[in-house]
Scaffold this active site. Structure first.
Site, PDB file in Angstrom:
ATOM      1  NE  ARG A 121      -3.850  -1.121   0.197  1.00 52.70           N
ATOM      2  CZ  ARG A 121      -4.984  -1.431   0.824  1.00 52.70           C
ATOM      3  NH1 ARG A 121      -4.994  -2.343   1.754  1.00 52.70           N
ATOM      4  NH2 ARG A 121      -6.113  -0.834   0.515  1.00 52.70           N
ATOM      5  CD  GLN A 126      -2.540   5.956  -3.773  1.00 56.16           C
ATOM      6  OE1 GLN A 126      -1.690   6.723  -4.188  1.00 56.16           O
ATOM      7  NE2 GLN A 126      -3.377   6.276  -2.821  1.00 56.16           N
ATOM      8  CG  ASP A 129      -4.321  -0.990  -3.369  1.00 52.23           C
ATOM      9  OD1 ASP A 129      -4.806  -2.126  -3.205  1.00 52.23           O
ATOM     10  OD2 ASP A 129      -4.198  -0.160  -2.450  1.00 52.23           O
ATOM     11  CB  SER A 132      -7.461   0.885  -3.060  1.00 55.14           C
ATOM     12  OG  SER A 132      -6.613   0.883  -1.962  1.00 55.14           O
ATOM     13  CE1 TYR A 227      -4.540  -3.519   4.748  1.00 57.18           C
ATOM     14  CE2 TYR A 227      -2.167  -3.873   4.695  1.00 57.18           C
ATOM     15  CZ  TYR A 227      -3.382  -3.828   4.050  1.00 57.18           C
ATOM     16  OH  TYR A 227      -3.451  -4.086   2.711  1.00 57.18           O
TER      17      TYR A 227
HETATM   18  P1  NAD Z   1      -9.154  -3.067   5.718  1.00 58.49           P
HETATM   19  O1  NAD Z   1     -10.080  -3.502   4.650  1.00 58.49           O
HETATM   20  O2  NAD Z   1      -8.049  -3.974   6.118  1.00 58.49           O
HETATM   21  O3  NAD Z   1     -10.013  -2.728   7.032  1.00 58.49           O
HETATM   22  C1  NAD Z   1     -11.101  -1.843   6.973  1.00 58.49           C
HETATM   23  C2  NAD Z   1     -11.070  -0.930   8.154  1.00 58.49           C
HETATM   24  O4  NAD Z   1     -11.455  -1.628   9.322  1.00 58.49           O
HETATM   25  C3  NAD Z   1      -9.707  -0.311   8.462  1.00 58.49           C
HETATM   26  O5  NAD Z   1      -9.821   1.093   8.429  1.00 58.49           O
HETATM   27  C4  NAD Z   1      -9.402  -0.809   9.868  1.00 58.49           C
HETATM   28  O6  NAD Z   1      -8.699   0.145  10.636  1.00 58.49           O
HETATM   29  C5  NAD Z   1     -10.774  -1.040  10.411  1.00 58.49           C
HETATM   30  N1  NAD Z   1     -10.878  -1.901  11.603  1.00 58.49           N
HETATM   31  C6  NAD Z   1     -10.184  -3.023  11.925  1.00 58.49           C
HETATM   32  N2  NAD Z   1     -10.578  -3.497  13.117  1.00 58.49           N
HETATM   33  C7  NAD Z   1     -11.581  -2.677  13.557  1.00 58.49           C
HETATM   34  C8  NAD Z   1     -12.406  -2.645  14.718  1.00 58.49           C
HETATM   35  N3  NAD Z   1     -12.292  -3.543  15.689  1.00 58.49           N
HETATM   36  N4  NAD Z   1     -13.313  -1.653  14.807  1.00 58.49           N
HETATM   37  C9  NAD Z   1     -13.443  -0.714  13.853  1.00 58.49           C
HETATM   38  N5  NAD Z   1     -12.693  -0.679  12.746  1.00 58.49           N
HETATM   39  C10 NAD Z   1     -11.763  -1.646  12.595  1.00 58.49           C
HETATM   40  O7  NAD Z   1      -8.538  -1.646   5.384  1.00 58.49           O
HETATM   41  P2  NAD Z   1      -8.329  -0.920   3.979  1.00 58.49           P
HETATM   42  O8  NAD Z   1      -9.562  -0.280   3.568  1.00 58.49           O
HETATM   43  O9  NAD Z   1      -7.712  -1.905   3.052  1.00 58.49           O
HETATM   44  O10 NAD Z   1      -7.276   0.195   4.364  1.00 58.49           O
HETATM   45  C11 NAD Z   1      -6.172  -0.113   5.196  1.00 58.49           C
HETATM   46  C12 NAD Z   1      -5.228   1.042   5.258  1.00 58.49           C
HETATM   47  O11 NAD Z   1      -4.478   1.131   4.061  1.00 58.49           O
HETATM   48  C13 NAD Z   1      -5.829   2.417   5.470  1.00 58.49           C
HETATM   49  O12 NAD Z   1      -4.998   3.088   6.358  1.00 58.49           O
HETATM   50  C14 NAD Z   1      -5.756   3.048   4.130  1.00 58.49           C
HETATM   51  O13 NAD Z   1      -5.722   4.447   4.191  1.00 58.49           O
HETATM   52  C15 NAD Z   1      -4.443   2.490   3.676  1.00 58.49           C
HETATM   53  N6  NAD Z   1      -4.296   2.536   2.224  1.00 58.49           N
HETATM   54  C16 NAD Z   1      -3.141   3.089   1.715  1.00 58.49           C
HETATM   55  C17 NAD Z   1      -2.972   3.122   0.360  1.00 58.49           C
HETATM   56  C18 NAD Z   1      -1.744   3.712  -0.236  1.00 58.49           C
HETATM   57  O14 NAD Z   1      -1.032   4.420   0.404  1.00 58.49           O
HETATM   58  N7  NAD Z   1      -1.461   3.363  -1.464  1.00 58.49           N
HETATM   59  C19 NAD Z   1      -3.919   2.600  -0.493  1.00 58.49           C
HETATM   60  C20 NAD Z   1      -5.078   2.042   0.081  1.00 58.49           C
HETATM   61  C21 NAD Z   1      -5.236   2.009   1.440  1.00 58.49           C
END
Ligand code: NAD
Length: 373
Positions: A121, A126, A129, A132, A227
Protein backbone atom coordinates in the site's frame (compact mmCIF):
# COMPACT_ATOMS: atom_id res chain seq x y z
CA UNK A 1 8.09 -13.15 -21.65
CA UNK A 2 5.50 -11.01 -23.35
CA UNK A 3 2.56 -13.30 -24.10
CA UNK A 4 -0.44 -12.41 -21.93
CA UNK A 5 -3.46 -14.70 -21.72
CA UNK A 6 -6.74 -13.49 -20.19
CA UNK A 7 -8.88 -16.30 -18.73
CA UNK A 8 -12.63 -16.59 -18.44
CA UNK A 9 -13.66 -16.61 -14.77
CA UNK A 10 -15.19 -19.81 -13.41
CA UNK A 11 -15.97 -18.96 -9.79
CA UNK A 12 -19.70 -18.95 -9.02
CA UNK A 13 -21.08 -15.42 -8.77
CA UNK A 14 -18.09 -13.80 -10.50
CA UNK A 15 -19.18 -11.12 -12.97
CA UNK A 16 -15.91 -9.31 -13.61
CA UNK A 17 -13.15 -9.75 -16.16
CA UNK A 18 -9.50 -9.06 -15.36
CA UNK A 19 -8.60 -7.08 -18.51
CA UNK A 20 -10.92 -4.92 -20.61
CA UNK A 21 -10.41 -4.28 -24.37
CA UNK A 22 -9.08 -0.72 -23.84
CA UNK A 23 -6.25 -2.04 -21.65
CA UNK A 24 -5.54 -4.92 -24.06
CA UNK A 25 -5.08 -2.24 -26.72
CA UNK A 26 -2.67 -0.26 -24.53
CA UNK A 27 -0.66 -3.37 -23.60
CA UNK A 28 -0.48 -4.45 -27.24
CA UNK A 29 0.83 -0.99 -28.17
CA UNK A 30 3.49 -1.37 -25.49
CA UNK A 31 4.73 -4.64 -26.97
CA UNK A 32 2.77 -7.38 -25.20
CA UNK A 33 1.17 -10.05 -27.34
CA UNK A 34 -2.34 -10.67 -25.96
CA UNK A 35 -4.84 -13.51 -26.21
CA UNK A 36 -8.19 -14.00 -24.51
CA UNK A 37 -10.21 -17.10 -23.79
CA UNK A 38 -13.40 -17.02 -25.86
CA UNK A 39 -16.23 -15.57 -23.76
CA UNK A 40 -13.88 -14.06 -21.15
CA UNK A 41 -15.72 -10.72 -21.13
CA UNK A 42 -19.22 -11.97 -21.92
CA UNK A 43 -20.72 -11.72 -18.42
CA UNK A 44 -19.27 -8.24 -17.92
CA UNK A 45 -20.48 -7.04 -21.31
CA UNK A 46 -17.41 -7.26 -23.57
CA UNK A 47 -17.58 -9.41 -26.72
CA UNK A 48 -14.82 -11.51 -28.29
CA UNK A 49 -15.06 -9.12 -31.26
CA UNK A 50 -14.17 -6.13 -29.07
CA UNK A 51 -11.09 -7.96 -27.79
CA UNK A 52 -10.10 -8.86 -31.34
CA UNK A 53 -10.46 -5.26 -32.45
CA UNK A 54 -8.27 -4.26 -29.50
CA UNK A 55 -5.52 -6.55 -30.79
CA UNK A 56 -6.02 -9.85 -28.96
CA UNK A 57 -6.23 -13.32 -30.44
CA UNK A 58 -9.27 -15.28 -29.27
CA UNK A 59 -8.43 -18.75 -27.95
CA UNK A 60 -11.12 -21.43 -28.15
CA UNK A 61 -10.15 -23.07 -24.85
CA UNK A 62 -8.26 -22.68 -21.60
CA UNK A 63 -5.77 -25.33 -22.70
CA UNK A 64 -4.97 -23.41 -25.89
CA UNK A 65 -4.43 -20.25 -23.86
CA UNK A 66 -2.19 -21.98 -21.32
CA UNK A 67 -0.11 -23.35 -24.22
CA UNK A 68 0.33 -19.82 -25.59
CA UNK A 69 0.90 -17.90 -22.36
CA UNK A 70 3.99 -16.62 -20.58
CA UNK A 71 1.71 -14.59 -18.35
CA UNK A 72 -1.77 -15.67 -17.20
CA UNK A 73 -4.20 -13.06 -15.92
CA UNK A 74 -7.50 -13.63 -14.11
CA UNK A 75 -9.54 -12.24 -11.20
CA UNK A 76 -9.71 -15.33 -8.98
CA UNK A 77 -7.44 -18.24 -8.20
CA UNK A 78 -8.33 -21.17 -10.54
CA UNK A 79 -9.67 -24.46 -9.20
CA UNK A 80 -6.54 -26.32 -10.31
CA UNK A 81 -3.23 -25.73 -12.03
CA UNK A 82 -3.53 -28.48 -14.63
CA UNK A 83 -2.01 -27.35 -17.91
CA UNK A 84 -0.22 -24.24 -16.59
CA UNK A 85 3.34 -24.48 -17.92
CA UNK A 86 6.50 -24.25 -15.82
CA UNK A 87 7.87 -20.69 -15.47
CA UNK A 88 4.50 -19.10 -16.34
CA UNK A 89 3.78 -15.93 -14.39
CA UNK A 90 0.30 -16.26 -12.87
CA UNK A 91 -1.35 -12.98 -11.81
CA UNK A 92 -4.64 -12.91 -9.83
CA UNK A 93 -6.08 -12.31 -6.43
CA UNK A 94 -5.30 -15.43 -4.42
CA UNK A 95 -6.43 -15.30 -0.76
CA UNK A 96 -2.87 -16.31 0.12
CA UNK A 97 -3.37 -16.46 3.88
CA UNK A 98 -5.92 -19.26 3.49
CA UNK A 99 -4.29 -21.10 0.59
CA UNK A 100 -1.01 -22.40 1.97
CA UNK A 101 -1.35 -25.82 0.26
CA UNK A 102 -2.15 -24.17 -3.09
CA UNK A 103 0.92 -21.93 -2.79
CA UNK A 104 3.06 -25.02 -2.23
CA UNK A 105 1.56 -26.64 -5.34
CA UNK A 106 2.40 -23.56 -7.46
CA UNK A 107 5.96 -23.62 -6.14
CA UNK A 108 6.37 -27.31 -6.91
CA UNK A 109 4.97 -26.84 -10.44
CA UNK A 110 7.52 -24.07 -11.06
CA UNK A 111 4.78 -21.47 -11.60
CA UNK A 112 5.61 -17.90 -10.63
CA UNK A 113 2.71 -16.64 -8.58
CA UNK A 114 1.79 -12.99 -8.08
CA UNK A 115 -0.95 -12.40 -5.51
CA UNK A 116 -2.52 -9.03 -6.20
CA UNK A 117 -3.78 -8.52 -2.62
CA UNK A 118 -0.17 -8.46 -1.49
CA UNK A 119 0.82 -5.43 -3.55
CA UNK A 120 2.24 -2.95 -1.02
CA UNK A 121 0.00 0.00 0.00
CA UNK A 122 2.52 2.59 -1.19
CA UNK A 123 2.08 5.72 -3.28
CA UNK A 124 3.95 4.19 -6.23
CA UNK A 125 1.86 1.02 -6.18
CA UNK A 126 -1.47 2.79 -5.66
CA UNK A 127 -2.49 2.40 -9.29
CA UNK A 128 -2.02 -1.39 -9.03
CA UNK A 129 -3.97 -1.73 -5.77
CA UNK A 130 -6.96 -4.04 -6.36
CA UNK A 131 -7.94 -3.94 -2.69
CA UNK A 132 -8.52 -0.20 -2.89
CA UNK A 133 -10.14 -0.11 -6.32
CA UNK A 134 -12.61 -2.87 -5.50
CA UNK A 135 -13.27 -1.78 -1.91
CA UNK A 136 -14.20 1.76 -2.91
CA UNK A 137 -16.82 0.43 -5.35
CA UNK A 138 -18.07 -2.09 -2.79
CA UNK A 139 -18.42 0.67 -0.19
CA UNK A 140 -20.49 2.73 -2.59
CA UNK A 141 -22.66 -0.23 -3.50
CA UNK A 142 -23.27 -1.21 0.14
CA UNK A 143 -25.09 2.08 0.67
CA UNK A 144 -27.14 1.71 -2.51
CA UNK A 145 -28.05 -1.84 -1.48
CA UNK A 146 -29.00 -0.78 2.05
CA UNK A 147 -31.11 2.07 0.67
CA UNK A 148 -32.97 -0.34 -1.60
CA UNK A 149 -33.82 -2.70 1.29
CA UNK A 150 -34.72 -0.06 3.88
CA UNK A 151 -38.41 0.66 4.50
CA UNK A 152 -37.67 4.40 4.56
CA UNK A 153 -35.89 7.03 2.50
CA UNK A 154 -32.46 8.45 3.34
CA UNK A 155 -32.85 12.23 3.24
CA UNK A 156 -34.89 14.46 5.48
CA UNK A 157 -38.04 15.62 3.70
CA UNK A 158 -40.31 18.44 4.84
CA UNK A 159 -43.62 18.50 2.99
CA UNK A 160 -47.16 19.71 3.71
CA UNK A 161 -48.01 16.05 4.32
CA UNK A 162 -45.45 15.72 7.06
CA UNK A 163 -41.78 15.65 7.90
CA UNK A 164 -39.57 12.63 7.36
CA UNK A 165 -36.43 12.42 9.45
CA UNK A 166 -33.15 11.35 7.77
CA UNK A 167 -32.07 7.72 7.95
CA UNK A 168 -29.32 7.06 10.46
CA UNK A 169 -26.26 5.17 9.22
CA UNK A 170 -23.49 3.74 11.37
CA UNK A 171 -20.31 2.72 9.53
CA UNK A 172 -17.91 0.53 11.50
CA UNK A 173 -14.43 0.37 9.97
CA UNK A 174 -13.40 3.39 7.95
CA UNK A 175 -10.77 2.19 5.47
CA UNK A 176 -11.28 2.50 1.75
CA UNK A 177 -14.76 0.90 1.70
CA UNK A 178 -15.94 2.71 4.83
CA UNK A 179 -14.90 6.14 3.55
CA UNK A 180 -16.75 5.58 0.29
CA UNK A 181 -19.81 4.34 2.21
CA UNK A 182 -19.80 7.48 4.36
CA UNK A 183 -19.45 9.76 1.33
CA UNK A 184 -22.27 7.98 -0.53
CA UNK A 185 -24.65 7.93 2.44
CA UNK A 186 -23.98 11.64 3.06
CA UNK A 187 -24.64 12.46 -0.62
CA UNK A 188 -27.99 10.65 -0.34
CA UNK A 189 -28.91 12.73 2.70
CA UNK A 190 -28.46 10.25 5.54
CA UNK A 191 -27.19 11.16 8.99
CA UNK A 192 -23.92 9.28 9.37
CA UNK A 193 -21.85 8.17 12.33
CA UNK A 194 -18.68 6.11 12.07
CA UNK A 195 -15.99 4.41 14.11
CA UNK A 196 -12.54 2.96 13.44
CA UNK A 197 -9.83 1.81 15.81
CA UNK A 198 -7.12 3.75 13.94
CA UNK A 199 -6.95 7.21 15.54
CA UNK A 200 -6.00 8.94 12.24
CA UNK A 201 -9.46 8.18 10.87
CA UNK A 202 -11.34 10.66 13.08
CA UNK A 203 -10.32 13.66 10.94
CA UNK A 204 -11.23 11.86 7.71
CA UNK A 205 -14.69 11.03 9.04
CA UNK A 206 -15.27 14.62 10.12
CA UNK A 207 -14.07 15.99 6.80
CA UNK A 208 -16.84 14.01 5.09
CA UNK A 209 -19.41 15.67 7.35
CA UNK A 210 -20.05 12.56 9.47
CA UNK A 211 -19.79 12.19 13.24
CA UNK A 212 -16.96 10.11 14.72
CA UNK A 213 -18.11 7.91 17.61
CA UNK A 214 -15.50 8.16 20.33
CA UNK A 215 -14.59 4.92 22.08
CA UNK A 216 -11.59 4.74 24.38
CA UNK A 217 -9.85 1.42 23.70
CA UNK A 218 -6.54 2.40 25.27
CA UNK A 219 -3.36 1.97 23.22
CA UNK A 220 -4.28 1.73 19.52
CA UNK A 221 -2.46 2.43 16.29
CA UNK A 222 -1.73 1.03 12.88
CA UNK A 223 0.92 -1.01 11.12
CA UNK A 224 3.51 0.47 8.74
CA UNK A 225 1.19 -0.35 5.82
CA UNK A 226 -1.67 1.54 7.50
CA UNK A 227 -3.56 -1.57 8.61
CA UNK A 228 -5.38 -1.86 11.93
CA UNK A 229 -3.71 -3.80 14.73
CA UNK A 230 -5.66 -6.73 16.16
CA UNK A 231 -7.63 -5.91 19.33
CA UNK A 232 -7.42 -7.92 22.54
CA UNK A 233 -10.64 -9.73 23.65
CA UNK A 234 -11.00 -7.08 26.39
CA UNK A 235 -10.78 -4.23 23.89
CA UNK A 236 -13.36 -5.89 21.63
CA UNK A 237 -15.71 -6.20 24.59
CA UNK A 238 -15.33 -2.47 25.38
CA UNK A 239 -15.97 -1.63 21.73
CA UNK A 240 -19.12 -3.80 21.55
CA UNK A 241 -20.59 -2.21 24.69
CA UNK A 242 -19.86 1.32 23.50
CA UNK A 243 -21.32 0.66 20.05
CA UNK A 244 -24.49 -1.10 21.21
CA UNK A 245 -26.48 2.12 21.75
CA UNK A 246 -25.49 3.60 18.38
CA UNK A 247 -26.49 0.36 16.62
CA UNK A 248 -29.87 0.31 18.40
CA UNK A 249 -30.59 3.84 17.16
CA UNK A 250 -29.41 3.23 13.59
CA UNK A 251 -31.48 2.33 10.53
CA UNK A 252 -28.45 0.96 8.75
CA UNK A 253 -25.20 -0.49 10.10
CA UNK A 254 -22.44 -1.22 7.59
CA UNK A 255 -19.44 -3.10 8.93
CA UNK A 256 -16.14 -3.22 7.03
CA UNK A 257 -13.76 -3.94 9.92
CA UNK A 258 -10.96 -6.22 8.78
CA UNK A 259 -7.52 -7.08 10.10
CA UNK A 260 -5.16 -7.90 7.23
CA UNK A 261 -4.28 -11.60 7.08
CA UNK A 262 -6.47 -12.47 10.07
CA UNK A 263 -10.07 -13.33 10.87
CA UNK A 264 -12.34 -10.29 11.17
CA UNK A 265 -13.43 -9.34 14.73
CA UNK A 266 -17.06 -10.02 15.75
CA UNK A 267 -18.32 -6.53 16.60
CA UNK A 268 -22.10 -7.03 16.59
CA UNK A 269 -23.26 -9.87 18.82
CA UNK A 270 -26.70 -11.55 18.78
CA UNK A 271 -27.71 -9.45 21.80
CA UNK A 272 -26.82 -6.24 19.94
CA UNK A 273 -28.73 -7.13 16.76
CA UNK A 274 -31.71 -8.24 18.90
CA UNK A 275 -31.85 -4.69 20.31
CA UNK A 276 -32.04 -3.02 16.89
CA UNK A 277 -35.25 -1.57 15.42
CA UNK A 278 -37.49 -3.68 13.12
CA UNK A 279 -36.77 -2.80 9.50
CA UNK A 280 -33.13 -1.95 10.18
CA UNK A 281 -30.56 -3.27 7.73
CA UNK A 282 -27.07 -4.52 8.54
CA UNK A 283 -24.51 -5.15 5.81
CA UNK A 284 -21.55 -7.23 6.91
CA UNK A 285 -18.82 -6.50 4.38
CA UNK A 286 -16.31 -8.58 6.34
CA UNK A 287 -18.44 -11.72 6.01
CA UNK A 288 -15.90 -13.29 3.62
CA UNK A 289 -13.18 -13.25 6.28
CA UNK A 290 -15.22 -14.52 9.22
CA UNK A 291 -17.71 -11.69 9.61
CA UNK A 292 -18.20 -8.70 11.92
CA UNK A 293 -21.79 -9.69 12.70
CA UNK A 294 -22.83 -12.79 14.58
CA UNK A 295 -25.18 -14.84 12.37
CA UNK A 296 -24.31 -13.20 9.05
CA UNK A 297 -24.13 -15.55 6.07
CA UNK A 298 -21.77 -15.15 3.10
CA UNK A 299 -24.36 -16.82 0.89
CA UNK A 300 -27.09 -14.24 1.39
CA UNK A 301 -29.66 -12.55 3.60
CA UNK A 302 -30.71 -13.48 7.12
CA UNK A 303 -33.97 -12.03 8.50
CA UNK A 304 -33.98 -12.00 12.30
CA UNK A 305 -37.14 -12.59 14.38
CA UNK A 306 -37.22 -8.90 15.33
CA UNK A 307 -37.40 -7.82 11.66
CA UNK A 308 -33.75 -6.82 11.33
CA UNK A 309 -32.19 -7.85 8.01
CA UNK A 310 -28.54 -8.96 7.91
CA UNK A 311 -26.99 -8.97 4.45
CA UNK A 312 -23.76 -10.92 3.91
CA UNK A 313 -22.03 -8.33 1.75
CA UNK A 314 -19.06 -10.23 0.37
CA UNK A 315 -17.47 -8.85 -2.84
CA UNK A 316 -20.26 -6.32 -3.46
CA UNK A 317 -18.24 -4.95 -6.38
CA UNK A 318 -19.53 -7.94 -8.34
CA UNK A 319 -22.90 -6.17 -8.57
CA UNK A 320 -21.27 -3.39 -10.61
CA UNK A 321 -19.07 -5.48 -12.92
CA UNK A 322 -18.44 -2.87 -15.57
CA UNK A 323 -16.78 -0.32 -13.31
CA UNK A 324 -15.22 -3.00 -11.11
CA UNK A 325 -13.63 -4.66 -14.17
CA UNK A 326 -12.47 -1.33 -15.57
CA UNK A 327 -10.66 -0.60 -12.32
CA UNK A 328 -9.28 -4.12 -11.82
CA UNK A 329 -8.06 -4.12 -15.40
CA UNK A 330 -6.44 -0.72 -14.88
CA UNK A 331 -4.61 -2.14 -11.86
CA UNK A 332 -3.26 -5.12 -13.84
CA UNK A 333 -2.34 -2.97 -16.84
CA UNK A 334 -0.41 -0.65 -14.49
CA UNK A 335 1.43 -3.68 -13.07
CA UNK A 336 2.33 -5.04 -16.52
CA UNK A 337 3.40 -1.58 -17.66
CA UNK A 338 5.53 -0.96 -14.56
CA UNK A 339 7.51 -4.16 -15.11
CA UNK A 340 7.78 -3.85 -18.93
CA UNK A 341 11.34 -3.73 -20.18
CA UNK A 342 11.42 -1.96 -23.55
CA UNK A 343 14.91 -3.16 -24.37
CA UNK A 344 14.25 -6.89 -24.08
CA UNK A 345 10.57 -6.44 -25.07
CA UNK A 346 9.61 -8.56 -22.10
CA UNK A 347 8.29 -8.29 -18.58
CA UNK A 348 11.21 -7.96 -16.15
CA UNK A 349 10.73 -9.57 -12.75
CA UNK A 350 13.22 -7.64 -10.66
CA UNK A 351 13.24 -9.48 -7.34
CA UNK A 352 14.68 -6.45 -5.51
CA UNK A 353 11.82 -4.17 -6.62
CA UNK A 354 9.70 -3.28 -3.56
CA UNK A 355 6.41 -3.96 -5.35
CA UNK A 356 7.59 -7.32 -6.74
CA UNK A 357 9.02 -8.28 -3.34
CA UNK A 358 5.62 -7.59 -1.80
CA UNK A 359 3.48 -9.66 -4.16
CA UNK A 360 5.65 -12.43 -5.67
CA UNK A 361 4.83 -15.54 -3.68
CA UNK A 362 6.57 -18.35 -5.60
CA UNK A 363 9.47 -18.44 -8.09
CA UNK A 364 12.30 -20.80 -9.11
CA UNK A 365 10.38 -23.80 -7.80
CA UNK A 366 10.04 -22.49 -4.24
CA UNK A 367 8.10 -20.13 -2.00
CA UNK A 368 9.99 -16.83 -2.03
CA UNK A 369 7.70 -14.52 -0.02
CA UNK A 370 9.10 -14.24 3.49
CA UNK A 371 5.62 -14.30 5.10
CA UNK A 372 4.83 -17.76 3.71
CA UNK A 373 8.17 -19.60 3.84
P1 NAD B 1 -9.15 -3.07 5.72
O1 NAD B 1 -10.08 -3.50 4.65
O2 NAD B 1 -8.05 -3.97 6.12
O3 NAD B 1 -10.01 -2.73 7.03
C1 NAD B 1 -11.10 -1.84 6.97
C2 NAD B 1 -11.07 -0.93 8.15
O4 NAD B 1 -11.46 -1.63 9.32
C3 NAD B 1 -9.71 -0.31 8.46
O5 NAD B 1 -9.82 1.09 8.43
C4 NAD B 1 -9.40 -0.81 9.87
O6 NAD B 1 -8.70 0.15 10.64
C5 NAD B 1 -10.77 -1.04 10.41
N1 NAD B 1 -10.88 -1.90 11.60
C6 NAD B 1 -10.18 -3.02 11.93
N2 NAD B 1 -10.58 -3.50 13.12
C7 NAD B 1 -11.58 -2.68 13.56
C8 NAD B 1 -12.41 -2.65 14.72
N3 NAD B 1 -12.29 -3.54 15.69
N4 NAD B 1 -13.31 -1.65 14.81
C9 NAD B 1 -13.44 -0.71 13.85
N5 NAD B 1 -12.69 -0.68 12.75
C10 NAD B 1 -11.76 -1.65 12.59
O7 NAD B 1 -8.54 -1.65 5.38
P2 NAD B 1 -8.33 -0.92 3.98
O8 NAD B 1 -9.56 -0.28 3.57
O9 NAD B 1 -7.71 -1.90 3.05
O10 NAD B 1 -7.28 0.19 4.36
C11 NAD B 1 -6.17 -0.11 5.20
C12 NAD B 1 -5.23 1.04 5.26
O11 NAD B 1 -4.48 1.13 4.06
C13 NAD B 1 -5.83 2.42 5.47
O12 NAD B 1 -5.00 3.09 6.36
C14 NAD B 1 -5.76 3.05 4.13
O13 NAD B 1 -5.72 4.45 4.19
C15 NAD B 1 -4.44 2.49 3.68
N6 NAD B 1 -4.30 2.54 2.22
C16 NAD B 1 -3.14 3.09 1.72
C17 NAD B 1 -2.97 3.12 0.36
C18 NAD B 1 -1.74 3.71 -0.24
O14 NAD B 1 -1.03 4.42 0.40
N7 NAD B 1 -1.46 3.36 -1.46
C19 NAD B 1 -3.92 2.60 -0.49
C20 NAD B 1 -5.08 2.04 0.08
C21 NAD B 1 -5.24 2.01 1.44
Amino acid sequence: MNKVFLCRETQKGETRVALIPADIKALTALGYECAVQSGAGAVTGYTDGEYETAGAAVMPSLEAGYGFADIIVRINKPEDINGIRKNTLHISSFDVFNEKAAIQAYAEAGIRLVSLEMIPRTTLAQKMDILSSQASLAGYYAVVLAASRLPKILPMMMTPSGTISPARFFIIGVGVAGLQAIATAKRLGARVEAFDTRPVVEEQVKSLGAKFVKIDLGEMGQTEQGYAKELTPEQIEIQRKAQAKVCAQSDVVITTAKVFGRKAPVLLTKEMTADMKPGSVIIDMAVGTGGNVEGSDPKGDVMLDNGVLIIGGDSLERFIPKDASNMFSGNIAAFLTHFWDAESKSIKLTAADEIMKGCLITADGRIVHERFI
